[in-house]
Scaffold this motif. Sequence first.
Motif, PDB file in Angstrom:
ATOM      1  N   MET A   1      10.403 131.879  -5.287  1.00  0.00           N
ATOM      2  CA  MET A   1       9.144 131.181  -5.555  1.00  0.00           C
ATOM      3  C   MET A   1       9.299 129.709  -5.258  1.00  0.00           C
ATOM      4  O   MET A   1      10.343 129.115  -5.472  1.00  0.00           O
ATOM      5  N   ASN A   2       8.222 129.072  -4.782  1.00  0.00           N
ATOM      6  CA  ASN A   2       8.263 127.634  -4.569  1.00  0.00           C
ATOM      7  C   ASN A   2       8.325 126.889  -5.882  1.00  0.00           C
ATOM      8  O   ASN A   2       8.853 125.798  -5.975  1.00  0.00           O
ATOM      9  N   SER A   3       7.732 127.461  -6.918  1.00  0.00           N
ATOM     10  CA  SER A   3       7.717 126.819  -8.233  1.00  0.00           C
ATOM     11  C   SER A   3       7.775 127.901  -9.292  1.00  0.00           C
ATOM     12  O   SER A   3       6.763 128.425  -9.724  1.00  0.00           O
ATOM     13  N   ARG A  87       2.824 131.780 -13.255  1.00  0.00           N
ATOM     14  CA  ARG A  87       2.520 131.601 -11.839  1.00  0.00           C
ATOM     15  C   ARG A  87       2.961 132.801 -11.006  1.00  0.00           C
ATOM     16  O   ARG A  87       2.287 133.184 -10.035  1.00  0.00           O
ATOM     17  N   CYS A  88       4.086 133.395 -11.361  1.00  0.00           N
ATOM     18  CA  CYS A  88       4.578 134.563 -10.620  1.00  0.00           C
ATOM     19  C   CYS A  88       3.557 135.699 -10.649  1.00  0.00           C
ATOM     20  O   CYS A  88       3.297 136.342  -9.626  1.00  0.00           O
ATOM     21  N   VAL A  91       0.618 134.909  -8.302  1.00  0.00           N
ATOM     22  CA  VAL A  91       0.894 135.164  -6.890  1.00  0.00           C
ATOM     23  C   VAL A  91       0.957 136.665  -6.616  1.00  0.00           C
ATOM     24  O   VAL A  91       0.514 137.140  -5.562  1.00  0.00           O
ATOM     25  N   LEU A 158      -4.427 131.579  -3.611  1.00  0.00           N
ATOM     26  CA  LEU A 158      -4.095 130.161  -3.552  1.00  0.00           C
ATOM     27  C   LEU A 158      -5.070 129.320  -4.381  1.00  0.00           C
ATOM     28  O   LEU A 158      -4.678 128.360  -5.049  1.00  0.00           O
ATOM     29  N   ASP A 163      -4.293 125.633  -5.527  1.00  0.00           N
ATOM     30  CA  ASP A 163      -3.792 125.064  -4.276  1.00  0.00           C
ATOM     31  C   ASP A 163      -4.860 125.273  -3.211  1.00  0.00           C
ATOM     32  O   ASP A 163      -5.004 126.364  -2.656  1.00  0.00           O
ATOM     33  N   LEU A 215       2.300 133.898   1.952  1.00  0.00           N
ATOM     34  CA  LEU A 215       2.674 134.856   0.911  1.00  0.00           C
ATOM     35  C   LEU A 215       4.145 135.225   1.025  1.00  0.00           C
ATOM     36  O   LEU A 215       4.859 135.303   0.016  1.00  0.00           O
ATOM     37  N   GLU A 218       6.506 132.706  -0.508  1.00  0.00           N
ATOM     38  CA  GLU A 218       6.586 132.656  -1.972  1.00  0.00           C
ATOM     39  C   GLU A 218       7.763 133.449  -2.523  1.00  0.00           C
ATOM     40  O   GLU A 218       8.098 133.340  -3.703  1.00  0.00           O
ATOM     41  N   ARG A 219       8.379 134.302  -1.675  1.00  0.00           N
ATOM     42  CA  ARG A 219       9.571 135.063  -2.062  1.00  0.00           C
ATOM     43  C   ARG A 219       9.329 135.976  -3.270  1.00  0.00           C
ATOM     44  O   ARG A 219      10.127 136.039  -4.196  1.00  0.00           O
TER      45      ARG A 219
END
Length: 442
Positions: A1-3, A87-88, A91, A158, A163, A215, A218-219
């Motif tokens: 994840m980016n964050s 957040r996970c 997404v 998003l 975002d 997407l 985002e891992r």
Amino acid sequence: MNSPVATAPRAASPRRIAALALPALVVLAAEPLYVLVDTAVVGHLGRVPLAAVAIGGTVLTLIAWLGTVVAYGTTGRSARRFGAGDRCAAVAEGVQASWLALAVGIAVAVGMQVGGGALARTLAGADNDVADAAAQWLRIAALGAPGLLLAAAGNGWLRGIQDTRRPLWFVLGPSLLSAVLCPLLVYPAGLGLPGSAVANVVAQTLSGVLFAGALVAERVALRPRPRVLAQQLVLSRDLLIRGVAFQASFLSATAVAARFGAAVVGAHQIALQLWFFTALVLDALAIAAQALVGAALGAGDAAEARGLARRIGLLGAACGGAFALLIAAGAGVVPGWFSDDGQVREQAMVAWPWFVAMLPLAGVVFALDGVLIGAGDVRYLRNLTIVAALGGFLPAIWLAYGLDLGLGGIWAGLTLFVVLRLIALLLRLRSGRWAVVGAVRA
């Protein structure tokens, strides 16, 4: 994840609303911009190609509405989870929505190759030249449906995590490419009407690839989860039914206009695509409302959600009024951008006063739609749209056909549709029953 760890959503100040709404404005404008460019370029090929784009463009708008169903449903679910600090999970909603969008897009593309001709003939009536041209345009344009719907799903998740920057670039670049390709393919390349459809396909496919790449970056796990897909289908059914009611109404309006002749349906295309363009631009506030209201309710703050609803409704009225002034000022000029045909321009002026008058009201309607979608109150929106369509819009436009009222009768029906929705939305807002808190709406 980016964050990997979500932070609390920021306070919904006017600056924050603008920060979400302005990038969303560009994204929302992209799809009607495709058709506006087509209308302007193809309109100078003659009356029949313009009428063909009127038919095919209306169907393309229907496909875009399928994307809106996916995007709006995903935004509300993702925003609530993001507001609750996960957040996970927000997404992950986007992963499943993207699989759903891809499947629907492929089905639409295949379906239009098989049934596009019959659909075009149904909408065009007895004019075989228009029907044949519309079918040709539609079969090509439908190949962009998978990319179009993938982009819609990407916009949904998003926006849910607030975002709107990446969607801006993922849509703006392909849109500019389409605007350049369309006139080049139609005129210098000699493709004529099919060239505009090819330009759409290239842009929509590129946009879908960019959102899919975001997407992957985002891992998160990308495998489809049938149980979650089934839940998303169930949760989106009200938005889907609502979208079908909208599109049945607008398809009927185009069919009625076509029965008044090529000049009338060409003028209707000009006014309707400008209406869709301004509607989706005004809907930028609704995108901000979906993300902010969903996050506020996910965080358990119903008071903040109610305050947001009031502020965004007032902003919608102000923006709608500003657009009304612009459209009124362009009455004698804008139709000439799209057609050299004097009869087409004359008929466009029949719809113009209705178009101008409804815009301030529509600004409020679109803003409050976003509030209720963000809150997950889509069942009420579904019922409202069905009642307003079946009890107002559809009877009015078919009455216009029966009484030979022409384009003015059709646009009077659209105005009635907006007024009925405005009244019902204000009543719902006042009741407060829409403001249900929690990470998932019960």
